[in-house]
Design an enzyme around this catalytic site. Structure first.
Site, mmCIF file in Angstrom:
data_model
loop_
_atom_site.group_PDB
_atom_site.id
_atom_site.type_symbol
_atom_site.label_atom_id
_atom_site.label_comp_id
_atom_site.label_asym_id
_atom_site.label_seq_id
_atom_site.Cartn_x
_atom_site.Cartn_y
_atom_site.Cartn_z
ATOM 1 N N GLU A 28 0.827 -1.208 0.000
ATOM 2 C CA GLU A 28 0.000 0.000 0.000
ATOM 3 C C GLU A 28 0.859 1.256 0.000
ATOM 4 O O GLU A 28 0.542 2.236 -0.669
ATOM 5 C CB GLU A 28 -0.938 0.011 1.214
ATOM 6 C CG GLU A 28 -2.105 -0.967 1.113
ATOM 7 C CD GLU A 28 -2.996 -0.679 -0.078
ATOM 8 O OE1 GLU A 28 -3.119 0.495 -0.477
ATOM 9 O OE2 GLU A 28 -3.578 -1.633 -0.620
ATOM 10 N N CYS A 181 -12.756 1.596 -16.030
ATOM 11 C CA CYS A 181 -13.070 3.018 -15.864
ATOM 12 C C CYS A 181 -11.758 3.804 -15.825
ATOM 13 O O CYS A 181 -11.445 4.493 -14.859
ATOM 14 C CB CYS A 181 -13.862 3.225 -14.577
ATOM 15 S SG CYS A 181 -14.653 4.851 -14.442
#
Length: 335
Positions: A28, A181
């Site tokens: 992360e 997207c």
DNA sequence: AATACGGGGTC
DNA sequence: GACCCAGTATT
């Protein structure tokens, strides 16, 4: 979303593990403002060298830096290293959102990701993918970086994120943003939520998320000081202060015009030659760096090292091994 | 609210 | 060249 994820999501990234919050955490941090493809070049090497939070906590900064060199945003590595020591001191990983957010380098979104993907509990994220997917799906007007729009997106994300299969949903919305997207050429015909996407219905997908017009990036000039010890072939390198640009990495001394004049006067030196200018673009400015080569004598070695704080004589391979920024590789490539 | 902070992918 | 990327911390 979940059905789409089962069939078309990404399931084989090296940090997609259910039993290792540390692995998820490192990924992360590396993935903040950094694409998956780039992180893949660093993640396995880092995990091999620092396989547990304890090994990372016990290491010195100089041991960590080479494993982050070239990845950028070096404060991430400093914060990760510091936070690893915090975790070990606490006796284990946080178990709450606020617990994660208390660690250096972990904000609301990364903390949400760690609750969700790291601990398999309830967590909500707000990264570039989620911003884009949600702002299109709801046709949210206004600068997507502004406080009110960010607040609206968090509200929406929290409302939409399910408690069941939370981690799969978290991964699904990121994968949707990364593969369908997308920013430039979205594949709306393959989107599992295209039917109720307001931007799609209005044929305005590319209008979202809305951004303020970027202002021009300023340009700066500086000199790269190349001091070669003719006996050993070593150059004088400097470890940059931990705060600021390229913090904690090794770098050839970089000074601006007034400091160059003062330096030359102090040691009665003039540049013997200058190598071609290196142009290096950052997010926030463009640097035009002119390498200046100085011929020095051995009597000056000590004084020069004193003059440049935190400096030492290293050959090129030694410097590369310690971890240098990409711009220094450009300079080396010309020498 | 604005700025600092890297480097690469992609068109 | 311009924009974007699994953002956070500081000012």
């Amino acid at each position: 979303m979940l059905d789409w994820f089962d069939q078309h999501g990404r399931h084989d990234l090296p940090w997609q593990v259910r039993d290792n919050p540390y692995k998820v955490w490192v990924s992360e941090i590396m993935l903040q403002q950094t694409q998956v493809k780039t992180v893949l070049n660093y993640f396995d090497r880092f995990m091999q060298r620092f396989p547990t939070v304890e090994t990372l906590a016990q290491a010195s900064w100089d041991e960590v830096a080479p494993y982050w060199a070239g990845l950028g945003y070096y404060a991430r590595a400093r914060n990760l290293h510091k936070a690893a020591q915090q975790v070990v001191a606490q006796g284990g990983f946080p178990t709450t959102l606020d617990g994660w957010m208390a660690l250096s380098g972990i904000g609301r979104s990364t903390a949400g990701a760690l609750m969700s993907l790291g601990l398999q509990q309830y967590g909500v994220i707000m990264d570039g993918n989620v911003k884009r997917v949600l702002s299109r799906h709801q046709a949210i007007a206004g600068d997507s970086m502004s406080t009110p729009v960010i607040a609206q997106l968090w509200q929406l994300a929290t409302q939409l994120t399910p408690k069941q299969r939370n981690a799969d949903y978290t991964q699904a919305i990121m994968d949707l943003g990364a593969t369908i997207c997308t920013s430039k050429k979205p594949l709306c015909l393959y989107c599992p939520v295209g039917e109720d996407c307001k931007a799609y219905q209005q044929n305005r997908v590319l209008d979202f998320p809305q951004k303020k017009v970027a202002k021009a990036t300023p340009e700066k000039q500086a000199f790269v000081i190349i001091l070669e010890n003719s006996e050993t072939g070593q150059w004088l390198w400097q470890q940059r202060p931990s705060e600021g640009l390229w913090g904690g990495l090794y770098c050839l001394p970089i000074i601006e015009q007034p400091e160059l004049a003062a330096f030359e006067a102090r040691f009665s030196l003039t540049a013997a030659s200058s190598m071609p200018m290196v142009k290096h673009s950052f997010t926030h400015f463009t640097w035009f760096l002119t390498p200046q080569v100085f011929e020095i004598n051995t009597a000056q070695l000590e004084g020069l090292q004193q003059y440049f704080v935190a400096s030492q004589w290293l050959d090129k391979q030694q410097a590369v091994d310690k971890g240098i920024p990409k711009a220094m590789l450009k300079v080396l490539g010309q020498s």
